[in-house]
Write an enzyme that holds these catalytic residues in place. Structure first.
Site, PDB file in Angstrom:
ATOM      1  N   ASP A   1       0.722  -1.405  -0.195  1.00  0.00           N
ATOM      2  CA  ASP A   1      -0.125   0.343  -0.229  1.00  0.00           C
ATOM      3  C   ASP A   1       0.572   1.176   0.136  1.00  0.00           C
ATOM      4  O   ASP A   1       2.076   1.230   0.105  1.00  0.00           O
ATOM      5  CB  ASP A   1      -1.108  -0.087   1.015  1.00  0.00           C
ATOM      6  CG  ASP A   1      -1.542   1.405   1.271  1.00  0.00           C
ATOM      7  OD1 ASP A   1      -2.375   1.756   0.772  1.00  0.00           O
ATOM      8  OD2 ASP A   1      -1.222   1.481   2.515  1.00  0.00           O
TER       9      ASP A   1
ATOM     10  N   ASP B   1      -0.328   5.010   0.586  1.00  0.00           N
ATOM     11  CA  ASP B   1      -0.258   6.402   2.096  1.00  0.00           C
ATOM     12  C   ASP B   1      -0.447   5.489   3.559  1.00  0.00           C
ATOM     13  O   ASP B   1      -1.369   4.106   3.417  1.00  0.00           O
ATOM     14  CB  ASP B   1      -1.631   6.819   1.890  1.00  0.00           C
ATOM     15  CG  ASP B   1      -1.778   7.800   1.035  1.00  0.00           C
ATOM     16  OD1 ASP B   1      -1.114   9.269   1.151  1.00  0.00           O
ATOM     17  OD2 ASP B   1      -2.133   7.568  -0.192  1.00  0.00           O
TER      18      ASP B   1
ATOM     19  N   ASP C   1      -1.868  -0.567   5.761  1.00  0.00           N
ATOM     20  CA  ASP C   1      -2.408   0.079   7.145  1.00  0.00           C
ATOM     21  C   ASP C   1      -3.756   0.287   6.720  1.00  0.00           C
ATOM     22  O   ASP C   1      -4.282   1.088   8.283  1.00  0.00           O
ATOM     23  CB  ASP C   1      -1.543   1.507   6.761  1.00  0.00           C
ATOM     24  CG  ASP C   1      -2.259   2.294   6.089  1.00  0.00           C
ATOM     25  OD1 ASP C   1      -2.604   2.396   5.377  1.00  0.00           O
ATOM     26  OD2 ASP C   1      -2.319   4.028   6.733  1.00  0.00           O
TER      27      ASP C   1
HETATM   28 MG   LIG Z   1      -2.782   3.472   3.812  1.00  0.00          MG
END
Ligand SMILES: [Mg+2]
Length: 361
Positions: A101, A103, A295
């Site tokens: 991922d 960000d 996240d």
């Molecule tokens: Mg993320």
């Protein structure tokens, strides 16, 4: 006329607020996931199931878990650094494929989403990983924007939550098979004009809410509220829902400090992961170990795919990036992007040493 396919937004808190396990379970039972309603926007936006409380739970501003709670969570989701040997042991006889991922995983979460730059050292770590393993970036951002941040032509990119997939631009990418190199996959292309229209409507309707930022991610629209005063979150969510009532073919999901509007098709980061593995020639589960690091709530779709594949047989590794205990299907955890970088560098070093050992034999 075909009944519009409406999908109930993901409504349960992520992570659940402390002590809210029972309430969250009730909400889940009431609303369910991916329920075909056929009741139009009224069902989609059912106020009782979704709103500012859910936004708060998804975007904790002071999530301090007590030590025991954190310790118990760490037992269930141990550090991927602490369990590094166990993870690489599971890759024996298999090809590791990396999914990252962007960000909050490769870059820190910052107030201005346009300024979520990754460090040069992180870029070097990702480049090194991609030399040894096929590597894909899977992000909610539009593909072009995430490429502007990452700037590595040898990677696969799956933007807009996997709805916009493209193989490496760099012809020399050693992992790309001919089929995968040219891959371009856009399962929601028919929604482009609608997304464009909704983007404009959302910019207009949220203009009066200080700090709200609307981002056009090509196949989805993100409404960032990380700079919006918490007192205004309710008004913001009502504004977004008001616009969405007119678009029953779109659905609303939520991530970390962001509301996301996307096509109500059954496509997500998990489907993108499966599609990329197949494109890379790894449809046969037995010869590959996918490792996914993310996240956010939207990364859970990928973690679920890996958990399903795994069934205790070491066929996939999900790693959640989080400092705080969160409800997750990931097997392991890392605290922050700095730990992600450490993990990537250890993986590169392990591969380098393995190759050196093989040469000596
Ligand atoms: Mg993320």
């Amino acid at each position: 006329m075909a009944k519009p396919s409406v999908v109930v937004p993901e409504v349960f808190p992520y992570p659940p607020p402390r002590g809210a396990g029972i309430a969250a379970a009730v909400v889940r039972r009431k609303c369910g996931l991916q329920v075909e309603l056929g009741a139009g926007a009224a069902g989609l936006l059912g106020g009782a199931c979704w709103g500012v409380e859910s936004m708060r739970a998804s975007s904790p501003t002071h999530a301090k878990a007590v030590d025991e709670e954190r310790a118990a969570w760490m037992v269930r989701h141990p550090s991927a650094l602490g369990k590094f040997e166990q993870i690489v042991a599971a890759s024996e006889g298999k090809r590791i494929v990396m999914f990252l991922d962007y960000d909050g995983t490769l870059s820190p979460i910052v107030d201005d989403p346009d300024a979520a730059f990754m460090s040069e050292t992180m870029r070097m770590a990702v480049r090194s990983v991609a030399k040894h393993f096929p590597t894909a970036i899977v992000s909610g951002r539009c593909r072009d924007k995430v490429f502007e941040f990452v700037k590595l032509a040898e990677l696969y990119y799956a933007g807009s939550h996997g709805m916009d997939i493209k193989g490496p631009a760099k012809a020399s990418s050693r992992h790309a098979k001919a089929k995968a190199k040219g891959v371009v996959f856009q399962p929601a292309s028919e929604f482009l004009p609608m997304i464009e229209e909704v983007h404009e409507r959302l910019v207009e309707t949220t203009r009066c809410i200080p700090g709200a930022k609307v981002e056009n991610n090509k196949f989805c629209v993100s409404v960032h509220f990380r700079c919006v005063d918490e007192k205004m979150w309710g008004e913001l969510s009502e504004s977004v829902k008001g616009v969405l009532r007119e678009y029953p073919k779109l659905r609303l999901t939520q991530g970390r400090m962001v509301l996301e509007v996307r096509p109500a098709i059954k496509w997500d980061k998990g489907k993108a992961l499966e599609f990329l593995l197949e494109s890379l020639g790894f449809a046969d589960y037995s010869n590959v170990l996918p490792v996914y690091i993310g996240d956010d709530r939207t990364d859970e779709d990928a973690f679920k795919v890996l958990r399903r594949r795994d069934q205790g047989q070491g066929q996939g590794v999900g790693i959640l990036v989080s400092k705080h205990p969160k409800e997750t299907t990931a097997s392991y955890s890392l605290q922050e992007p700095a730990e992600v970088m450490e993990f990537l560098l250890r993986l590169v070093e392990w591969k380098r040493l393995s190759r050196a050992r093989l040469r000596l034999q």
